[in-house]
Each structure stands twice: as structure tokens, then as C-alpha cells.
Design a protein around this motif. Structure first.
Motif, mmCIF file in Angstrom:
data_model
loop_
_atom_site.group_PDB
_atom_site.id
_atom_site.type_symbol
_atom_site.label_atom_id
_atom_site.label_comp_id
_atom_site.label_asym_id
_atom_site.label_seq_id
_atom_site.Cartn_x
_atom_site.Cartn_y
_atom_site.Cartn_z
ATOM 1 N N SER A 1 0.836 -1.210 0.000
ATOM 2 C CA SER A 1 0.000 0.000 0.000
ATOM 3 C C SER A 1 0.869 1.257 0.000
ATOM 4 O O SER A 1 0.561 2.231 -0.682
ATOM 5 C CB SER A 1 -0.966 0.008 1.191
ATOM 6 N N LYS A 2 1.976 1.228 0.720
ATOM 7 C CA LYS A 2 2.893 2.381 0.726
ATOM 8 C C LYS A 2 3.574 2.546 -0.619
ATOM 9 O O LYS A 2 3.756 3.672 -1.098
ATOM 10 C CB LYS A 2 3.936 2.226 1.832
ATOM 11 N N LEU A 3 3.942 1.442 -1.251
ATOM 12 C CA LEU A 3 4.615 1.512 -2.553
ATOM 13 C C LEU A 3 3.729 2.102 -3.644
ATOM 14 O O LEU A 3 4.229 2.782 -4.540
ATOM 15 C CB LEU A 3 5.116 0.124 -2.969
ATOM 16 N N ILE A 4 2.424 1.818 -3.585
ATOM 17 C CA ILE A 4 1.544 2.394 -4.611
ATOM 18 C C ILE A 4 0.822 3.647 -4.123
ATOM 19 O O ILE A 4 0.026 4.225 -4.844
ATOM 20 C CB ILE A 4 0.538 1.366 -5.189
ATOM 21 N N ASP A 5 1.128 4.055 -2.890
ATOM 22 C CA ASP A 5 0.603 5.302 -2.322
ATOM 23 C C ASP A 5 -0.914 5.299 -2.164
ATOM 24 O O ASP A 5 -1.608 6.208 -2.607
ATOM 25 C CB ASP A 5 1.065 6.503 -3.156
ATOM 26 N N VAL A 6 -1.415 4.207 -1.558
ATOM 27 C CA VAL A 6 -2.826 4.144 -1.171
ATOM 28 C C VAL A 6 -2.878 3.755 0.296
ATOM 29 O O VAL A 6 -1.892 3.257 0.852
ATOM 30 C CB VAL A 6 -3.652 3.138 -2.019
ATOM 31 N N SER A 7 -4.008 3.947 0.925
ATOM 32 C CA SER A 7 -4.132 3.584 2.331
ATOM 33 C C SER A 7 -4.164 2.062 2.482
ATOM 34 O O SER A 7 -4.533 1.323 1.557
ATOM 35 C CB SER A 7 -5.407 4.184 2.936
ATOM 36 N N TYR A 8 -3.788 1.625 3.664
ATOM 37 C CA TYR A 8 -3.823 0.203 3.995
ATOM 38 C C TYR A 8 -5.242 -0.336 3.838
ATOM 39 O O TYR A 8 -5.447 -1.427 3.298
ATOM 40 C CB TYR A 8 -3.314 0.020 5.431
ATOM 41 N N ASN B 1 -2.929 3.154 -10.555
ATOM 42 C CA ASN B 1 -2.536 2.160 -9.557
ATOM 43 C C ASN B 1 -2.301 0.792 -10.181
ATOM 44 O O ASN B 1 -1.448 0.043 -9.716
ATOM 45 C CB ASN B 1 -3.548 2.092 -8.421
ATOM 46 N N LYS C 1 1.186 1.025 -11.432
ATOM 47 C CA LYS C 1 2.133 0.896 -10.322
ATOM 48 C C LYS C 1 2.232 -0.556 -9.860
ATOM 49 O O LYS C 1 3.326 -1.070 -9.618
ATOM 50 C CB LYS C 1 1.710 1.777 -9.150
#
Length: 79
Positions: A24-31, A48, A51
Motif C-alpha cells: 500500500s505504501k509503494l503504490i501510495d494508497v491507504s492500507y 494504480n 504501479k
């Protein structure tokens, strides 16, 4: 064949020893959004998906339809 993007994302993530939090951090979305994707309750947008393909090292067609295709577009006639 499973037609669910989230199922493939989860399987690929696990096979690459990534946690859901790391991905989730690598694609910049929330957990929590990553969890919705993996449970097939939300579909990631095209950015996404791009990504995810890069991070998980898979093609778009595999992630979206679950198999590799050899489809080639010949645009020479369109010119």
C-alpha cells in the motif's frame, strides 16, 4: 481462471514476500484501500494498476484478465 484483480494482487504480493502495508505504501494508497482491492471490493484505477504491474513485475493483461496475451496491434493501415 479467476477474473478478480484483487485475488491476483494478493497472490503476487504474498509470493514476493510483501506485506499489505508495504504494498500500500509503494503504490501510495491507504492500507484499508489496499484491503478493499485484495478482497475484490474495489478495483484500482489505471494509475494504480500501472504501479502494481511495475512493483509486482507482471504485465497489464495478466493483472487484469489473468493470463498473458500475444495480441499485437498493427496500426500501419490507420496512417
Amino acid at each position: 481462471m479467476d477474473n478478480k484483480i484483487g485475488t491476483r494482487v494478493r497472490e503476487l504480493r504474498i509470493s514476493q514476500n510483501l506485506t499489505m502495508l508495504e504494498l500500500s505504501k509503494l503504490i501510495d494508497v491507504s492500507y484499508s484501500f489496499m484491503g478493499l482491492i485484495e478482497r475484490n471490493q474495489r478495483t484500482p484505477g489505471i494509475k494504480n494498476i500501472a504501479k502494481l504491474c511495475g512493483i509486482l513485475n507482471v504485465s497489464y493483461d495478466y493483472l487484469i484478465i489473468g493470463k498473458e496475451t500475444n495480441f499485437i496491434v498493427d496500426n500501419r493501415d490507420a496512417l
